[in-house]
Design a protein around this motif. Structure first.
Motif, PDB file in Angstrom:
ATOM      1  N   LEU A  74       0.830  -1.198   0.000  1.00  0.00           N
ATOM      2  CA  LEU A  74       0.000   0.000   0.000  1.00  0.00           C
ATOM      3  C   LEU A  74       0.871   1.256   0.000  1.00  0.00           C
ATOM      4  O   LEU A  74       0.543   2.256  -0.651  1.00  0.00           O
ATOM      5  CB  LEU A  74      -0.908  -0.018   1.233  1.00  0.00           C
ATOM      6  CG  LEU A  74      -2.084   0.956   1.273  1.00  0.00           C
ATOM      7  CD1 LEU A  74      -3.063   0.657   0.156  1.00  0.00           C
ATOM      8  CD2 LEU A  74      -2.784   0.867   2.626  1.00  0.00           C
ATOM      9  N   LEU A  75       1.988   1.180   0.699  1.00  0.00           N
ATOM     10  CA  LEU A  75       2.885   2.326   0.800  1.00  0.00           C
ATOM     11  C   LEU A  75       3.821   2.432  -0.398  1.00  0.00           C
ATOM     12  O   LEU A  75       3.960   3.494  -1.002  1.00  0.00           O
ATOM     13  CB  LEU A  75       3.706   2.216   2.093  1.00  0.00           C
ATOM     14  CG  LEU A  75       4.700   3.334   2.381  1.00  0.00           C
ATOM     15  CD1 LEU A  75       3.969   4.650   2.620  1.00  0.00           C
ATOM     16  CD2 LEU A  75       5.563   2.978   3.586  1.00  0.00           C
TER      17      LEU A  75
ATOM     18  N   HIS B  70       1.544   1.259  -4.208  1.00  0.00           N
ATOM     19  CA  HIS B  70       0.384   2.070  -4.585  1.00  0.00           C
ATOM     20  C   HIS B  70       0.555   3.555  -4.310  1.00  0.00           C
ATOM     21  O   HIS B  70      -0.203   4.364  -4.841  1.00  0.00           O
ATOM     22  CB  HIS B  70      -0.863   1.555  -3.858  1.00  0.00           C
ATOM     23  CG  HIS B  70      -1.282   0.180  -4.279  1.00  0.00           C
ATOM     24  ND1 HIS B  70      -1.855  -0.087  -5.511  1.00  0.00           N
ATOM     25  CD2 HIS B  70      -1.203  -1.006  -3.646  1.00  0.00           C
ATOM     26  CE1 HIS B  70      -2.116  -1.378  -5.605  1.00  0.00           C
ATOM     27  NE2 HIS B  70      -1.727  -1.960  -4.495  1.00  0.00           N
ATOM     28  N   THR B  71       1.514   3.926  -3.454  1.00  0.00           N
ATOM     29  CA  THR B  71       1.721   5.349  -3.161  1.00  0.00           C
ATOM     30  C   THR B  71       3.080   5.838  -3.625  1.00  0.00           C
ATOM     31  O   THR B  71       3.302   7.044  -3.723  1.00  0.00           O
ATOM     32  CB  THR B  71       1.554   5.610  -1.643  1.00  0.00           C
ATOM     33  OG1 THR B  71       0.384   4.959  -1.174  1.00  0.00           O
ATOM     34  CG2 THR B  71       1.422   7.096  -1.352  1.00  0.00           C
TER      35      THR B  71
ATOM     36  N   LEU C 265      -4.164   7.787  -4.034  1.00  0.00           N
ATOM     37  CA  LEU C 265      -2.842   7.206  -3.783  1.00  0.00           C
ATOM     38  C   LEU C 265      -2.103   6.940  -5.090  1.00  0.00           C
ATOM     39  O   LEU C 265      -0.900   7.195  -5.208  1.00  0.00           O
ATOM     40  CB  LEU C 265      -2.985   5.903  -2.989  1.00  0.00           C
ATOM     41  CG  LEU C 265      -3.526   6.020  -1.563  1.00  0.00           C
ATOM     42  CD1 LEU C 265      -3.604   4.640  -0.915  1.00  0.00           C
ATOM     43  CD2 LEU C 265      -2.665   6.948  -0.720  1.00  0.00           C
TER      44      LEU C 265
ATOM     45  N   ARG D  62       1.417   8.524  -6.502  1.00  0.00           N
ATOM     46  CA  ARG D  62       2.506   7.667  -6.971  1.00  0.00           C
ATOM     47  C   ARG D  62       2.949   8.045  -8.383  1.00  0.00           C
ATOM     48  O   ARG D  62       4.148   8.123  -8.664  1.00  0.00           O
ATOM     49  CB  ARG D  62       2.048   6.207  -6.957  1.00  0.00           C
ATOM     50  CG  ARG D  62       3.059   5.206  -7.509  1.00  0.00           C
ATOM     51  CD  ARG D  62       2.388   3.881  -7.810  1.00  0.00           C
ATOM     52  NE  ARG D  62       1.418   4.020  -8.887  1.00  0.00           N
ATOM     53  CZ  ARG D  62       0.478   3.124  -9.161  1.00  0.00           C
ATOM     54  NH1 ARG D  62       0.376   2.041  -8.421  1.00  0.00           N
ATOM     55  NH2 ARG D  62      -0.362   3.315 -10.167  1.00  0.00           N
TER      56      ARG D  62
ATOM     57  N   TYR E 125      -2.700  12.219   2.157  1.00  0.00           N
ATOM     58  CA  TYR E 125      -2.677  10.859   1.622  1.00  0.00           C
ATOM     59  C   TYR E 125      -1.349  10.151   1.870  1.00  0.00           C
ATOM     60  O   TYR E 125      -1.310   8.930   2.028  1.00  0.00           O
ATOM     61  CB  TYR E 125      -3.032  10.862   0.137  1.00  0.00           C
ATOM     62  CG  TYR E 125      -4.509  11.096  -0.089  1.00  0.00           C
ATOM     63  CD1 TYR E 125      -5.435  10.098   0.195  1.00  0.00           C
ATOM     64  CD2 TYR E 125      -4.982  12.315  -0.556  1.00  0.00           C
ATOM     65  CE1 TYR E 125      -6.790  10.309   0.014  1.00  0.00           C
ATOM     66  CE2 TYR E 125      -6.337  12.539  -0.743  1.00  0.00           C
ATOM     67  CZ  TYR E 125      -7.236  11.533  -0.452  1.00  0.00           C
ATOM     68  OH  TYR E 125      -8.576  11.735  -0.614  1.00  0.00           O
ATOM     69  N   LYS E 126      -0.261  10.892   1.927  1.00  0.00           N
ATOM     70  CA  LYS E 126       1.018  10.266   2.245  1.00  0.00           C
ATOM     71  C   LYS E 126       1.047   9.770   3.689  1.00  0.00           C
ATOM     72  O   LYS E 126       1.471   8.645   3.967  1.00  0.00           O
ATOM     73  CB  LYS E 126       2.167  11.249   2.009  1.00  0.00           C
ATOM     74  CG  LYS E 126       2.572  11.412   0.549  1.00  0.00           C
ATOM     75  CD  LYS E 126       3.808  12.288   0.449  1.00  0.00           C
ATOM     76  CE  LYS E 126       4.295  12.396  -0.976  1.00  0.00           C
ATOM     77  NZ  LYS E 126       5.537  13.217  -1.085  1.00  0.00           N
TER      78      LYS E 126
ATOM     79  N   ALA F 244      -1.186   6.784   4.003  1.00  0.00           N
ATOM     80  CA  ALA F 244      -0.569   5.561   3.484  1.00  0.00           C
ATOM     81  C   ALA F 244       0.395   4.967   4.507  1.00  0.00           C
ATOM     82  O   ALA F 244       0.411   3.752   4.720  1.00  0.00           O
ATOM     83  CB  ALA F 244       0.170   5.856   2.178  1.00  0.00           C
TER      84      ALA F 244
ATOM     85  N   SER G 208      -0.367   1.401   6.280  1.00  0.00           N
ATOM     86  CA  SER G 208       0.688   0.410   6.072  1.00  0.00           C
ATOM     87  C   SER G 208       1.173  -0.135   7.403  1.00  0.00           C
ATOM     88  O   SER G 208       1.333  -1.353   7.585  1.00  0.00           O
ATOM     89  CB  SER G 208       1.848   1.053   5.306  1.00  0.00           C
ATOM     90  OG  SER G 208       2.932   0.159   5.193  1.00  0.00           O
TER      91      SER G 208
END
Length: 327
Positions: A51-52, A55-56, A189, A193, A209-210, A213, A217
C-alpha cells in the motif's frame, strides 16, 4: 516508477483459492499447516508495505519495525494485562496506526533514498531499544505467551485453529485493501505515486494521503505482528532484526509491486524460499536466497503476479487462436 495496476482476479479463481485454503489444514501435517499460517501472516504485512510502496510510491526499509511493534504490543497485553486474544488485534492496530501516522509527518519532507534511510534507521534502533526495557519486554530473553486454545465446539486441533485465525485475518485484510483501492482514496494514492505535481494540481492533498498511506501500512503490519504472536507464542528482539525489513521488501518486489495478489505470492516466497535455501545448502542459505531473488527478477521483472497475468493472457490468446483455426 512505472504505472502499476492491481490486476483483477476472476471470481471463480478466488472461490477455488478459498476452498483450497479452507481444506488445506485438514490435509496437511501440523508443521506444513504452521508454515501456511506464517505465509499468510507475512502476506498481511506485505499488503501494508505494498500500500505504501506499490500504490503510493513511497520507500520504506523499516516495515519490520511495525511488525515487531504489533507483535510486542500483543505479547505485553497478554502477558502483563491478561487481555483477551481477539482484543489484542484492535490494540496492536491502534498502536501501529498512530506510530505510522507520526512517522508519516516528518516523512513528508523526505523522498527516495533519504526516506529509505530514515525508515531503515527505525528498524535498526528498535532491536536495542526493546532490549533495554527488561521489565516490560523481557529484554534479550523476550516474552513467552500461551497460544489461543481452539473452542471445544470447533473440534479443531491447535494448529488448525491458529491457521484459521490467520486465514480469517488475511481474508479480511485483503477485502479491506481491495475496497480501499477501488475507492476515491485508492485513486488518490495512485495519483500521488504516478505524478505528485499533477496530483496536487488536480486537488489531491499530498500531505494527507502520504501520512494516511504510512498509517494504514503500519496498521496492517501491526495486525500481522499480532497474529504472529498468537501462532509463535514467543517474541524476542532478535526475531525482528533489520534483515526482516529487507526480506519483506524483497518478498514484495518478487511477488509483484502494485498488484493486489503480489503480497500473497510474496508471503509464500518469504516463508518457503529461505527454508528451501537452507535445505539446499546449510552453509550458505543467504547466498542461495539472494540468487533466487535475482533469478526471479530476471525472469519476471514485474514479479510473480505480473508473470502469472502475462501467462494467463498468453494462454487466453492461444486458446482464442485455436478456436479461430478450428472454425
Amino acid at each position: 516508477m512505472s504505472r502499476l495496476r492491481a490486476n483483477p482476479v476472476p471470481p471463480v479463481a478466488i472461490t477455488v483459492l478459498l476452498v483450497l485454503a479452507v481444506g488445506a489444514p485438514f490435509q496437511l501435517v501440523p508443521f506444513h499447516t504452521f508454515q501456511l499460517a506464517m505465509a499468510m501472516i507475512y502476506a498481511v504485512a506485505l499488503l501494508g508495505l505494498n500500500l505504501l510502496v506499490g500504490h503510493t510510491g513511497q520507500i520504506s526499509l523499516g516495515h519490520g519495525a511495525f511488525f515487531a511493534l504489533g507483535a510486542y504490543t500483543t505479547a505485553i497485553a497478554i502477558q502483563h494485562w491478561d487481555t483477551p486474544y481477539l482484543a489484542t488485534i484492535p490494540l496492536a492496530a491502534a498502536v501501529t496506526f498512530v506510530l505510522g501516522f507520526a512517522l508519516g509527518i516528518p516523512a513528508l519532507r523526505l523522498r527516495g533514498l533519504y526516506l529509505a534511510l530514515v525508515t531503515l534507521a527505525i528498524a535498526i534502533f528498535l532491536v536495542p531499544l526493546l532490549k533495554r526495557f527488561d521489565g516490560l519486554t523481557g529484554g534479550s530473553m523476550g516474552l513467552t505467551v500461551t497460544k489461543p486454545a481452539p473452542p471445544v465446539w470447533t473440534g479443531l486441533a491447535e494448529d488448525q485453529w491458529l491457521y484459521f485465525l490467520a486465514l480469517a485475518t488475511t481474508v479480511a485484510s485483503f477485502v479491506l485493501v481491495a475496497g480501499m483501492l477501488r475507492s476515491r482514496v485508492g485513486r488518490a494514492l495512485h495519483a500521488v505515486r504516478d505524478n505528485e505535481i499533477a496530483a496536487e494540481v488536480l486537488g489531491v492533498n499530498l500531505a494527507h494521503y502520504k501520512t494516511l498511506a504510512f498509517a494504514w501500512s503500519a496498521l496492517l503490519a501491526g495486525v500481522a505482528g499480532c497474529v504472529y504472536t498468537w501462532v509463535i507464542a514467543f517474541v524476542s528482539p532478535d526475531s525482528f532484526a533489520v534483515t526482516l525489513s529487507i526480506t519483506l521488501l524483497a518478498g514484495l518486489v518478487v511477488g509483484g509491486l502494485g498488484t493486489l495478489w503480489g503480497p500473497l505470492l510474496g508471503g509464500l516466497f518469504v516463508m518457503f524460499v529461505p527454508s528451501l535455501a537452507q535445505d539446499l545448502n546449510q552453509a550458505a542459505p543467504g547466498v542461495i536466497f539472494g540468487l533466487l531473488i535475482i533469478a526471479v527478477m530476471y525472469l519476471a521483472p514485474r514479479g510473480l503476479a505480473g508473470l502469472a497475468t502475462q501467462s494467463a493472457h498468453w494462454l487466453g490468446q492461444r486458446f482464442r487462436k485455436g478456436k479461430t483455426h478450428a472454425h
